[in-house]
Write an enzyme that holds these catalytic residues in place. Structure first.
Site, mmCIF file in Angstrom:
data_model
loop_
_atom_site.group_PDB
_atom_site.id
_atom_site.type_symbol
_atom_site.label_atom_id
_atom_site.label_comp_id
_atom_site.label_asym_id
_atom_site.label_seq_id
_atom_site.Cartn_x
_atom_site.Cartn_y
_atom_site.Cartn_z
ATOM 1 N N ALA A 39 22.780 20.246 -32.633
ATOM 2 C CA ALA A 39 21.664 21.011 -33.185
ATOM 3 C C ALA A 39 21.236 20.543 -34.561
ATOM 4 O O ALA A 39 20.194 20.949 -35.061
ATOM 5 C CB ALA A 39 22.046 22.490 -33.255
ATOM 6 N N GLY A 42 17.587 15.388 -34.812
ATOM 7 C CA GLY A 42 16.721 14.927 -33.721
ATOM 8 C C GLY A 42 16.200 16.018 -32.809
ATOM 9 O O GLY A 42 15.620 17.018 -33.237
ATOM 10 N N GLY A 44 17.832 18.163 -30.884
ATOM 11 C CA GLY A 44 18.505 19.455 -30.991
ATOM 12 C C GLY A 44 17.904 20.292 -32.109
ATOM 13 O O GLY A 44 17.609 21.475 -31.927
ATOM 14 N N TYR A 194 26.426 4.145 -21.160
ATOM 15 C CA TYR A 194 25.583 5.275 -21.561
ATOM 16 C C TYR A 194 24.894 5.849 -20.322
ATOM 17 O O TYR A 194 24.868 7.068 -20.119
ATOM 18 C CB TYR A 194 24.550 4.802 -22.592
HETATM 19 N N1 LIG Z 1 16.154 9.719 -28.674
HETATM 20 C C1 LIG Z 1 15.887 9.296 -27.442
HETATM 21 O O1 LIG Z 1 15.027 8.436 -27.225
HETATM 22 C C2 LIG Z 1 16.639 9.888 -26.276
HETATM 23 C C3 LIG Z 1 16.255 9.499 -24.982
HETATM 24 C C4 LIG Z 1 16.938 10.039 -23.892
HETATM 25 C C5 LIG Z 1 17.971 10.949 -24.108
HETATM 26 N N2 LIG Z 1 18.345 11.280 -25.377
HETATM 27 C C6 LIG Z 1 19.454 12.235 -25.548
HETATM 28 O O2 LIG Z 1 19.030 13.302 -26.353
HETATM 29 C C7 LIG Z 1 20.163 13.929 -26.950
HETATM 30 C C8 LIG Z 1 19.882 14.189 -28.419
HETATM 31 O O3 LIG Z 1 19.792 12.940 -29.082
HETATM 32 P P1 LIG Z 1 18.864 12.635 -30.328
HETATM 33 O O4 LIG Z 1 17.973 11.530 -29.950
HETATM 34 O O5 LIG Z 1 18.300 13.876 -30.856
HETATM 35 O O6 LIG Z 1 19.963 11.996 -31.316
HETATM 36 P P2 LIG Z 1 20.571 12.492 -32.698
HETATM 37 O O7 LIG Z 1 19.476 12.814 -33.645
HETATM 38 O O8 LIG Z 1 21.562 11.463 -33.088
HETATM 39 O O9 LIG Z 1 21.293 13.866 -32.334
HETATM 40 C C9 LIG Z 1 22.534 13.927 -31.692
HETATM 41 C C10 LIG Z 1 23.346 15.030 -32.317
HETATM 42 O O10 LIG Z 1 24.613 15.102 -31.643
HETATM 43 C C11 LIG Z 1 25.618 15.233 -32.621
HETATM 44 N N3 LIG Z 1 26.931 14.755 -32.225
HETATM 45 C C12 LIG Z 1 27.389 13.465 -32.238
HETATM 46 N N4 LIG Z 1 28.677 13.425 -31.919
HETATM 47 C C13 LIG Z 1 29.072 14.699 -31.724
HETATM 48 C C14 LIG Z 1 30.321 15.295 -31.412
HETATM 49 N N5 LIG Z 1 31.426 14.570 -31.261
HETATM 50 N N6 LIG Z 1 30.371 16.634 -31.287
HETATM 51 C C15 LIG Z 1 29.278 17.392 -31.483
HETATM 52 N N7 LIG Z 1 28.079 16.885 -31.782
HETATM 53 C C16 LIG Z 1 27.976 15.542 -31.920
HETATM 54 C C17 LIG Z 1 25.105 14.413 -33.769
HETATM 55 O O11 LIG Z 1 25.797 14.754 -34.958
HETATM 56 P P3 LIG Z 1 25.911 13.620 -36.113
HETATM 57 O O12 LIG Z 1 24.544 13.491 -36.674
HETATM 58 O O13 LIG Z 1 26.900 14.168 -37.080
HETATM 59 O O14 LIG Z 1 26.394 12.371 -35.448
HETATM 60 C C18 LIG Z 1 23.645 14.784 -33.788
HETATM 61 O O15 LIG Z 1 23.419 15.956 -34.537
HETATM 62 C C19 LIG Z 1 21.341 12.981 -26.699
HETATM 63 O O16 LIG Z 1 22.115 13.494 -25.639
HETATM 64 C C20 LIG Z 1 20.660 11.696 -26.275
HETATM 65 O O17 LIG Z 1 21.490 10.927 -25.440
HETATM 66 C C21 LIG Z 1 17.693 10.779 -26.469
#
Ligand SMILES: NC(=O)c1ccc[n+]([C@@H]2O[C@H](COP(=O)([O-])OP(=O)(O)OC[C@H]3O[C@@H](n4cnc5c(N)ncnc54)[C@H](OP(=O)(O)O)[C@@H]3O)[C@@H](O)[C@H]2O)c1
Ligand SMILES: *[C@@H]1O[C@H](CO)[C@@H](O)[C@H](O)[C@H]1NC(C)=O
Ligand SMILES: *[C@@H]1O[C@H](CO)[C@@H](O)[C@H](O)[C@H]1NC(C)=O
Length: 320
Positions: A39, A42, A44, A194
């Site tokens: 949360a 990005g 979340g 992944y």
């Molecule tokens: N961005 C894209 O283009 C895209 C495309 C398809 C799917 N997704 C999916 O969307 C979801 C959100 O990703 P996002 O793009 O918003 O990336 P993000 O901004 O990196 O957000 C991911 C969040 O998950 C947290 N996290 C990492 N390791 C963790 C752990 N061990 N326990 C609890 N929380 C943890 C991160 O915390 P930290 O910041 O402290 O690491 C961060 O707040 C992910 O599942 C990703 O695979 C993203």
């Protein structure tokens, strides 16, 4: 030649913009409670912001410190009902402690967003002995969902929304691969790893949907789109490939959604009234989308599910 390339780029760009799914759902969430993993950043973070603006009580769950984000969200929405709770999805123990705290502190949960995720990990193994990408993206959420399922059932109608990805298509999943620890060295098999974790979320969602029929709990998975978030900077900090990093940034500059746009499908699937009975679907741009072929092989998917039950060490009474 240049002209042709530019034309193709413009057409692709236009398609990306024209197919952008934005939720038109006006649903008010006063009196509802949602939990969002990942949360703090990005997608979340944007999801929490949107839910909060609808009057929802939101539990922010992340491994990062969330106080600054919480302040920003309360300031932006005037909704004081934002709760932060730490969870480290790389640890089954942390997930269990987190779930116990939730069960002790809230009496209902209307929407669970299994959203946290990483692209690659600098380490090969978690303390529990599994690959961190698999454990954060999939095993941790599989366990969390099981531990919260009675609460979700008691709160029905309720929803489970899991953030998967179109990269689930680049999987090379097998029951054995669930146990693969060392991250492969080259980029393609890494993408497969992944992809495996994201395919697992689709499989988990479909089996949940089937098992939860007639309980009032729905389960759907989502591809948010290609979204510019820290997940990419984090990924290229680990794999240190300047060319790929540059290529990725260039593609992002043309085609990617911003985090607000990227969060739209998750929010839509979580809140839209017309979807209250829709379950077991994979959404992209706010519409159901076709899943990778192996996700339709029920017998094989059941094996993945049963092996995961062993990996996260469920007690018989915790099985769904
Ligand atoms: N961005 C894209 O283009 C895209 C495309 C398809 C799917 N997704 C999916 O969307 C979801 C959100 O990703 P996002 O793009 O918003 O990336 P993000 O901004 O990196 O957000 C991911 C969040 O998950 C947290 N996290 C990492 N390791 C963790 C752990 N061990 N326990 C609890 N929380 C943890 C991160 O915390 P930290 O910041 O402290 O690491 C961060 O707040 C992910 O599942 C990703 O695979 C993203
Ligand atoms: C599948 O995973 C293995 C690692 O176990 C990897 O070496 C192989 O290249 C992957 N297959 C594809 C198509 O990338
Ligand atoms: C969902 O199902 C319930 C019970 O069958 C029904 O009353 C309701 O109208 C349905 N909602 C939608 C949007 O179809």
């Amino acid at each position: 030649m240049l002209f042709l390339c530019l034309t193709v780029l413009v057409i692709l760009w236009a398609i990306a913009r024209l197919t952008l799914g934005i939720t038109r759902s006006p649903t008010c969430l006063v009196g509802k409670t949602a939990l969002v993993t990942g949360a703090n950043s990005g997608l979340g973070y944007q999801t929490v912001l949107n839910l909060a603006s609808r009057g929802c009580t939101v539990i922010m769950a992340d491994v990062a410190d969330m106080e600054e984000s919480k302040k920003q969200i309360i300031k932006a929405t005037n909704n004081p009902n934002i709760i932060t709770k730490k969870i480290d999805l790389t640890s089954f123990k942390s997930v269990r402690n987190f779930a116990t705290e939730i069960l002790n502190s809230v009496d209902k949960l209307d929407i669970l967003f299994n959203n946290a995720g990483i692209g690659v990990s600098p380490s090969d193994k978690t303390g529990d002995g599994y690959n961190p990408v698999m454990q954060i993206n999939y095993f941790g959420h599989f366990l969390l969902t099981h531990l919260l399922i009675d609460l979700l059932k008691r709160s029905a109608p309720s929803r489970i929304v899991s953030t998967s990805s179109l990269l689930a298509y680049t999987n090379n999943l097998s029951v054995k691969k669930l146990y693969e620890t060392k991250s492969p060295d080259s980029t393609v098999p890494r993408t497969c790893l992944y992809g495996n974790s994201k395919l697992c979320l689709i499989i988990m969602t479909d089996i949940l949907a089937e098992k939860l029929k007639n309980t009032g709990v729905t389960a759907n998975s989502v591809h948010p789109g290609l979204v510019t978030t820290p997940i990419f900077t984090n990924t290229y900090t680990v794999i240190k490939n300047n060319f790929l990093s540059f290529l990725s940034q260039t593609i992002h500059a043309f085609f990617a959604k911003d985090p607000w746009e990227g969060s739209q499908t998750m929010i839509h699937v979580g809140v839209d009234k017309n979807l209250e009975n829709v379950t077991g679907k994979f959404f992209s741009d706010c519409k159901p989308f076709v899943k990778p072929r192996c996700a339709y092989d029920k017998e094989w998917c059941r094996k993945i599910w049963e092996e995961t039950e062993k990996i996260v060490d469920l007690a018989p009474s915790e099985k769904i």
